[in-house]
Each structure stands twice: as structure tokens, then as C-alpha cells.
Write an enzyme that holds these catalytic residues in place. Sequence first.
Site, PDB file in Angstrom:
ATOM      1  CG  ASP A 167     -34.079  36.427  63.303  1.00  0.00           C
ATOM      2  OD1 ASP A 167     -34.984  36.872  63.803  1.00  0.00           O
ATOM      3  OD2 ASP A 167     -33.250  36.743  62.397  1.00  0.00           O
ATOM      4  CE1 TYR A 177     -26.464  37.560  68.360  1.00  0.00           C
ATOM      5  CE2 TYR A 177     -25.372  40.112  68.461  1.00  0.00           C
ATOM      6  CZ  TYR A 177     -26.423  39.039  68.434  1.00  0.00           C
ATOM      7  OH  TYR A 177     -27.790  39.552  68.638  1.00  0.00           O
TER       8      TYR A 177
END
Lengths: 244, 244
Positions: free
Chosen positions: A52, A110
Site C-alpha cells: 500500500d 513483514y
Amino acid sequence: MPNIKLTIQYEGTNYIGWQKQLKGDSIQGEIERAIKCITGEEVNLIASGRTDSGVHALGQVANFLTNSFIPPDKFKYALNTKLPEDISIIESEEVPCDFHARYDAIGKKYMYLIYNNPIRNPIYRRFVYHVPYPLNYKNMKEGAKYVIGTHDFSAFMASNSNVRSTVRTISNAYLSKKNELILFKIEGNGFLYNMVRIIVGTLIEIGQGKLKPCDISHIIESKNRNLAGPTAPPQGLFLERVYY
Amino acid sequence: MPNIKLTIQYEGTNYIGWQKQLKGDSIQGEIERAIKCITGEEVNLIASGRTDSGVHALGQVANFLTNSFIPPDKFKYALNTKLPEDISIIESEEVPCDFHARYDAIGKKYMYLIYNNPIRNPIYRRFVYHVPYPLNYKNMKEGAKYVIGTHDFSAFMASNSNVRSTVRTISNAYLSKKNELILFKIEGNGFLYNMVRIIVGTLIEIGQGKLKPCDISHIIESKNRNLAGPTAPPQGLFLERVYY
């Protein structure tokens, strides 16, 4: 036709995200433009997945087909001369022609950074979520454990997402701390849309005492997005590694 | 009239440096504007010393006199609401009325970051000097030792500087390494203009094999700016702490 795999680092601050869109600068758009610059070819760059707007990457992976005679390992140097400073190709190599950066990914890792201090830090600001109120780190650390395993993570998915299955396996999820910096690392075979950021938002509610560590289990079982915490902001999130 | 001491962090990237000038945004200018915003007063903010355009601070110190009734320790919160995100007041306190941030400073500590990797890093880029060619770290570490002591550092001062004395005492100077990141830390009773950056530029020439570690001693003795290395770029430099 050689298939080139790129490993990519970027600071996502100034981009609308990985994916090309009608308006705004995207990472994909910048790299495709750089490839055109050095090969003359209009390629379709396939990434392991989107990131994003504002999200960073330390090891995003993408691939493209080319007729260029540039040696595969030299692509990184050539592309970096054409890319803006907030994007860097750290590895380029030839892979079998059927390699597909998205379909072949078997896992991802992540990292999310929280800066927990009453006062903001101007050096960290692009790379952390600044939480000025005190957080109970021990409880957050405990809460992270409940994420591990194979679960239906519907409660930790942005509403309106449309996927075939909402079951994912999280092989590892843990917190560590360096002074006021809290690092959250999570590894799994796949992630739903906004899943890491919603997990972080929920861990922060645990840190605030709004939720108990074991509430993570109940929220997972509920499959109800409204019971999980808010979506933590993008700038703390890094796609660290993609596994193949 | 209360004398307020501020401890300040900033990312210097978007500023012409600490000091107000006719053109451009300065850290001093931004903080004086924020003080005016909350007190209505036009103050003269005195820093421990200037930092150049692009140089960062983790612990710059400045002071100003005020008639405001804002509790000294609340200044930091009030000012941060009026300051841009790349400047942050991390401490505010009342000090004796004769405290002077520049004259009373008895020492400073700087940090300089070198990223030594053939490929640039987009996450670090604002905070490191990217050196793509290999550096002999061991020799640089050895070279740093020769800086320690009381010396005439004329050779490590930007030419055209005008100071009464060019003698400074360096109490500590050392390198450390974390993967591709080389950290240089230096502490002393004072620094000439561009001194840290010229020392770093010289250590890099040692790392490249252009100079030997012990050449630092000869360069100091020569008092000749032309024998030292180039001035390393500003973005790797951090004013870490000021001692009083």
C-alpha cells in the site's frame, strides 16, 4: 525469452503503492519506466504482491520477461541509474521461464516498527508508527503468540476484501524491543489485505489495556473485523522478505 | 526572566542549516517562529553551535529568555505542536539565568554513518554517506586512533575559516560496524568548521588505500588542508550530544 527476477528495496512514502494506477506515482510504474529506458521494452512487471501507499520494502520480489542482452546480474546497476533514490534494485538474476513472483511465493516476512515515546522522533518519522502513550510491552508480546498457527483470519482483513480463502498459516510472530523502538516481525504463507496492520493495531490495544492477550484467540474465532483493533498506519510496515 | 534550555532533534535534509539566513528555511527560524506562536515573544535562540545544511541532530541544545508563564517542562509539548515533523523538542527545562548554550558547552559528540555496499539503500539514504567501493575497515579503525589527543587541527578545517585557535582536544574517536553500516563516533571539547566531515573524508581515503592509518599524524602536523581528504557529505552527520 529470459525471465529476470528482481529483489527490490523502497521507501514507500512518496508513492501510491506498488501497483500502477490511473493517477499518481507507483513503484511498479517507476521500475517499468526504468526497464523501458534501458531495454526499450514495455514489460509487465509481476510482484510477489502489492504494497500500500506509504509501506516500505526491504526485499520485494518481481519478475519480467525480456529480449535484452544485458547480463542478468547487471540489470540492477543499469536500473538503479534510472530509478529515483527511494527505489533500489538490490539483486537481479535469471530464473526459469516459468517463475512467477506472485504464484510461486510460498511465504512472506513483514516487520512493523512502533516508536513508543511521549515525544516524536524526527529521524524515525517516515519508518515508524509513533505511539505517545505508554504500552504494556509484555502483554503485547504475549498477545503476538496467539496469532501463530493456521487460522481463518477474516477478523484481521480489511472489510470489502474479496478472496477465495481467508485461512492463512502464521509460522512466526514475535515482538522485540530496543529502547523505545518496538519491532514486530511476522512470517506466514500469505497475508490478507491489511492483515499485518490490523494485527498491529490489535496488539496496540492490548498494550493499552483495552484488550487482553488471549482476546486475540476470541477475535480470530469471531471472524468479526469490528472486534479487532484499528488498522495501524502504513509507514511502520516493511515487506522484509518473500520466500520461494 | 526565565532562561529555558531546549534539547532538540532534527532531520536536516530540508533546511539550510541551523542558523537563520536571508533565504531559506532554518532550524533556528522554525523554532523561533514556534516560540513566537506560543508566547507571542520574538526571542533570540542561542544554540551550542551551527549545523550545516543537511546535517542532523539527536541532541542539539539551545536556550532563550522568556517572560511566558508556560511551565518550563511543558514547552516541549507546546512547541512540538507548532513545529514541522522533522524537528522535535525532546527536553525543555529552566536553567540559571547566566546559562549560555554556546559559551557554556564544554564538549560535543558527533556520529557519522557510512553505508558501504555496492548498491544504495533507499531507507538509509537521508542519513548515510553511501560508499559503493570496498573500504578497508580495519585500517580506518586504526586511523581513527590518530585523531585522539590535543592537536592543532588546521589541516582538518574548511579553508577560509576564521577562528582564534585551531587547537582542539579529541577525547575519543572510534569506528564500529553493523553489517554494511560503519559508525564513526567522535567526542571532543570543540570542533573546527567541517572538522568531523574532513576527518571522515580522510578516513575513507585510508579505507580506499590512498592513505595509511598513520598518515593522519603527518597530516595533522602539516597543518595543510590540501593533504587531508575531501569533506564527506552532510547527510551522514549527526550532532549527538552537547556536554555542559
